[in-house]
Design a protein around this motif. Structure first.
Motif, PDB file in Angstrom:
ATOM      1  N   VAL A  84     -13.786   5.484   5.885  1.00 56.27           N
ATOM      2  CA  VAL A  84     -12.558   4.647   6.120  1.00 56.27           C
ATOM      3  C   VAL A  84     -12.595   3.089   6.167  1.00 56.27           C
ATOM      4  O   VAL A  84     -11.898   2.331   5.542  1.00 56.27           O
ATOM      5  CB  VAL A  84     -11.858   5.035   7.675  1.00 56.27           C
ATOM      6  CG1 VAL A  84     -10.983   4.148   8.098  1.00 56.27           C
ATOM      7  CG2 VAL A  84     -11.499   6.514   7.425  1.00 56.27           C
ATOM      8  N   GLU A  85     -13.938   2.748   6.290  1.00 57.81           N
ATOM      9  CA  GLU A  85     -14.292   1.111   6.520  1.00 57.81           C
ATOM     10  C   GLU A  85     -14.125   0.728   4.864  1.00 57.81           C
ATOM     11  O   GLU A  85     -13.676  -0.164   4.412  1.00 57.81           O
ATOM     12  CB  GLU A  85     -15.656   0.885   6.837  1.00 57.81           C
ATOM     13  CG  GLU A  85     -15.855  -0.381   7.530  1.00 57.81           C
ATOM     14  CD  GLU A  85     -17.160  -0.459   8.463  1.00 57.81           C
ATOM     15  OE1 GLU A  85     -18.030  -1.030   7.488  1.00 57.81           O
ATOM     16  OE2 GLU A  85     -17.350   0.289   9.249  1.00 57.81           O
ATOM     17  N   THR A 141      -9.586   8.635  -2.609  1.00 59.45           N
ATOM     18  CA  THR A 141     -10.383   8.864  -1.714  1.00 59.45           C
ATOM     19  C   THR A 141     -11.561  10.122  -1.655  1.00 59.45           C
ATOM     20  O   THR A 141     -12.409  10.472  -1.337  1.00 59.45           O
ATOM     21  CB  THR A 141      -9.910   8.393  -0.316  1.00 59.45           C
ATOM     22  OG1 THR A 141      -8.936   9.797  -0.080  1.00 59.45           O
ATOM     23  CG2 THR A 141      -9.223   7.322  -0.285  1.00 59.45           C
ATOM     24  N   GLN A 160     -12.691   2.319   2.530  1.00 55.22           N
ATOM     25  CA  GLN A 160     -11.251   2.375   2.048  1.00 55.22           C
ATOM     26  C   GLN A 160     -10.434   1.365   2.470  1.00 55.22           C
ATOM     27  O   GLN A 160      -9.532   0.895   1.456  1.00 55.22           O
ATOM     28  CB  GLN A 160     -10.759   3.602   2.246  1.00 55.22           C
ATOM     29  CG  GLN A 160     -11.497   4.931   1.732  1.00 55.22           C
ATOM     30  CD  GLN A 160     -11.384   6.162   2.387  1.00 55.22           C
ATOM     31  OE1 GLN A 160     -10.792   6.318   3.632  1.00 55.22           O
ATOM     32  NE2 GLN A 160     -12.238   7.295   1.976  1.00 55.22           N
ATOM     33  N   ARG A 161     -10.669   0.852   3.576  1.00 50.63           N
ATOM     34  CA  ARG A 161      -9.719  -0.380   3.868  1.00 50.63           C
ATOM     35  C   ARG A 161     -10.133  -1.443   3.233  1.00 50.63           C
ATOM     36  O   ARG A 161      -9.270  -2.287   2.874  1.00 50.63           O
ATOM     37  CB  ARG A 161      -9.704  -0.178   5.518  1.00 50.63           C
ATOM     38  CG  ARG A 161      -9.043   0.438   6.276  1.00 50.63           C
ATOM     39  CD  ARG A 161      -9.397   0.464   7.672  1.00 50.63           C
ATOM     40  NE  ARG A 161      -8.555   1.444   8.463  1.00 50.63           N
ATOM     41  CZ  ARG A 161      -8.797   1.853   9.763  1.00 50.63           C
ATOM     42  NH1 ARG A 161      -9.897   1.285  10.496  1.00 50.63           N
ATOM     43  NH2 ARG A 161      -8.176   2.965  10.244  1.00 50.63           N
ATOM     44  N   GLU A 162     -11.371  -1.765   2.969  1.00 44.50           N
ATOM     45  CA  GLU A 162     -11.831  -3.027   2.382  1.00 44.50           C
ATOM     46  C   GLU A 162     -11.391  -2.798   0.933  1.00 44.50           C
ATOM     47  O   GLU A 162     -10.767  -4.044   0.300  1.00 44.50           O
ATOM     48  CB  GLU A 162     -13.373  -2.777   2.272  1.00 44.50           C
ATOM     49  CG  GLU A 162     -14.124  -4.157   2.057  1.00 44.50           C
ATOM     50  CD  GLU A 162     -15.467  -3.970   1.775  1.00 44.50           C
ATOM     51  OE1 GLU A 162     -16.220  -3.435   2.423  1.00 44.50           O
ATOM     52  OE2 GLU A 162     -16.055  -4.289   0.498  1.00 44.50           O
ATOM     53  N   ALA A 183       0.681  -1.300  -0.009  1.00 47.40           N
ATOM     54  CA  ALA A 183      -0.063  -0.041  -0.054  1.00 47.40           C
ATOM     55  C   ALA A 183       0.950   1.298  -0.183  1.00 47.40           C
ATOM     56  O   ALA A 183       1.770   1.284   0.796  1.00 47.40           O
ATOM     57  CB  ALA A 183      -0.778   0.166   1.338  1.00 47.40           C
ATOM     58  N   VAL A 212      -6.222   6.237   7.645  1.00 48.50           N
ATOM     59  CA  VAL A 212      -6.867   4.857   6.844  1.00 48.50           C
ATOM     60  C   VAL A 212      -5.838   3.889   6.817  1.00 48.50           C
ATOM     61  O   VAL A 212      -6.432   2.525   7.208  1.00 48.50           O
ATOM     62  CB  VAL A 212      -7.353   5.220   5.618  1.00 48.50           C
ATOM     63  CG1 VAL A 212      -7.841   4.234   4.640  1.00 48.50           C
ATOM     64  CG2 VAL A 212      -8.342   6.632   5.554  1.00 48.50           C
ATOM     65  N   LEU A 213      -4.638   4.015   6.537  1.00 50.11           N
ATOM     66  CA  LEU A 213      -3.682   2.842   6.299  1.00 50.11           C
ATOM     67  C   LEU A 213      -2.565   3.328   7.061  1.00 50.11           C
ATOM     68  O   LEU A 213      -1.346   3.481   6.511  1.00 50.11           O
ATOM     69  CB  LEU A 213      -3.346   2.647   4.631  1.00 50.11           C
ATOM     70  CG  LEU A 213      -4.683   2.307   3.841  1.00 50.11           C
ATOM     71  CD1 LEU A 213      -4.078   2.292   2.686  1.00 50.11           C
ATOM     72  CD2 LEU A 213      -5.232   1.247   4.314  1.00 50.11           C
ATOM     73  N   ALA A 244      -8.485  -1.553   0.046  1.00 49.55           N
ATOM     74  CA  ALA A 244      -6.926  -1.711   0.088  1.00 49.55           C
ATOM     75  C   ALA A 244      -6.986  -3.077   0.279  1.00 49.55           C
ATOM     76  O   ALA A 244      -5.766  -3.708   0.114  1.00 49.55           O
ATOM     77  CB  ALA A 244      -6.539  -0.893   1.014  1.00 49.55           C
ATOM     78  N   SER A 245      -7.510  -3.837   0.897  1.00 48.06           N
ATOM     79  CA  SER A 245      -7.375  -5.404   1.385  1.00 48.06           C
ATOM     80  C   SER A 245      -7.427  -6.210   0.112  1.00 48.06           C
ATOM     81  O   SER A 245      -6.936  -7.496   0.352  1.00 48.06           O
ATOM     82  CB  SER A 245      -8.240  -6.008   2.383  1.00 48.06           C
ATOM     83  OG  SER A 245      -9.664  -6.041   1.824  1.00 48.06           O
TER      84      SER A 245
END
Ligand code: C5P
Length: 222
Positions: A112-113, A34, A115-117, A5, A135-136, A119-120
Motif C-alpha cells: 500500500v505504501e 497492483t 502504491q500510494r507513492e 485517481a 489504498v486510495l 499514485a502521488s
C-alpha cells in the motif's frame, strides 16, 4: 496541476486490468496494476523457495526486491531484480499461490505504501482488490467491476486458448471462485465494494462498452 485517481476493484477475471489499462491510455493517465505487484512477490518467493505462508520470509524478500512497473508504452512490463517476469507472473503456479501472499498484514502495508507513492506522482487508474477501500479511499472515482463466475471463466478460457495454453473451463471456474473466496474472507483489506463505488456488471457487456462506460463517467474530471 490537479491530479485525479480512479480506483477499480472487483473479483478475479472481471476484466479490471485490460479495462483499466485502456481507459488510462485513452485519457493519458498512468495505469498501475497492483495485482502484478503481489504476483511479482509470489513469483520471487517461488524462485527463492520461500513459502507464501511465511510472512517474515516474504517481508524480507519484499524489502530487498527491486520492482519496476513499466507502463504507458502500450506493452507494459514487470521487472523483478532485473528479470522480465511479465509472462511468468501470469503462470498458473503463481496464480494458485498469490492469494496466500496477499493475506499477510505486513506485506499489504508495504504494498500500500508503494502504491500510494506511485499514485502521488500524477493522475492514475489503479486496479486491484482494496484500492477504493484501503489504498486510495479519497479517489475521485471508484468502480467495482463484476461479472458472473461463468462469464469470467469463459473469458479466461478464451484468453488461454488464444495464447495456446491448454485449460479446462470447469477447472478455471473453480480456481477463480477459490481465489475470490480467499480474497474476500481474509482479515486485512478483504475484497469488498467500497460504499461509494459504482458497481458495473460487465457480464453482458463487450470490452469496448465497458471502457466507454468508464470514460464517460470520468469524463471532464481529468
Ligand atoms: O488482479 P490479479 O488477479 O492479478 O491479482 C492477483 C491477486 O493479488 C489477487 O487474487 C489478490 O489475492 C491479490 N491482490 C490483492 N490486492 C490488490 C491486488 C491484488 O490482494 N490490490
Amino acid at each position: 496541476e490537479k491530479t485525479v485517481a480512479v480506483a477499480i476493484d472487483g473479483p478475479a477475471g472481471a476484466g479490471k486490468s485490460s479495462t483499466a489499462r485502456q481507459v488510462a491510455l485513452e485519457l493519458g493517465m498512468t495505469y498501475i496494476d497492483t495485482g502484478a505487484m503481489y504476483r511479482a512477490l509470489t513469483w520471487l518467493a517461488l524462485e527463492k523457495e520461500v513459502s507464501t505462508r511465511d510472512e517474515e520470509g516474504l517481508h524480507r524478500l519484499l524489502k530487498n526486491m527491486a520492482l519496476e512497473l513499466v507502463t504507458g508504452t502500450g506493452t507494459d512490463r514487470v521487472i523483478v531484480d532485473g528479470t522480465d517476469v511479465t509472462e511468468a507472473i501470469r503462470e498458473p503456479r503463481v496464480t494458485a499461490e498469490v492469494s496466500y501472499t496477499a493475506v499477510h498484514e505486513k506485506i499489504r502495508q508495504a504494498m500500500v505504501e508503494k502504491q500510494r507513492e506511485l499514485a502521488s506522482q500524477g493522475s492514475v487508474v489503479m486496479d486491484g482488490r482494496d484500492i477504493g477501500t484501503a489504498v486510495l479511499p479519497d479517489a475521485e472515482l471508484k468502480f467495482y467491476l463484476t461479472a458472473s463466475v461463468e462469464e469470467r471463466a469463459a473469458r479466461r478460457f478464451a484468453e488461454e486458448k488464444k495464447k495456446g495454453i491448454p485449460s479446462e473451463l470447469e477447472q478455471l471456474k473453480k480456481e477463480i471462485a477459490e481465489r475470490d473466496r480467499i480474497d474476500s474472507e481474509r482479515e486485512f483489506a478483504p475484497l469488498t465494494k467500497a460504499e461509494d463505488a459504482e458497481e458495473v456488471d460487465t457480464t453482458a457487456m463487450e470490452f469496448e462498452e465497458v471502457v466507454q462506460f468508464l470514460i464517460n463517467r470520468i469524463g471532464s474530471r481529468v
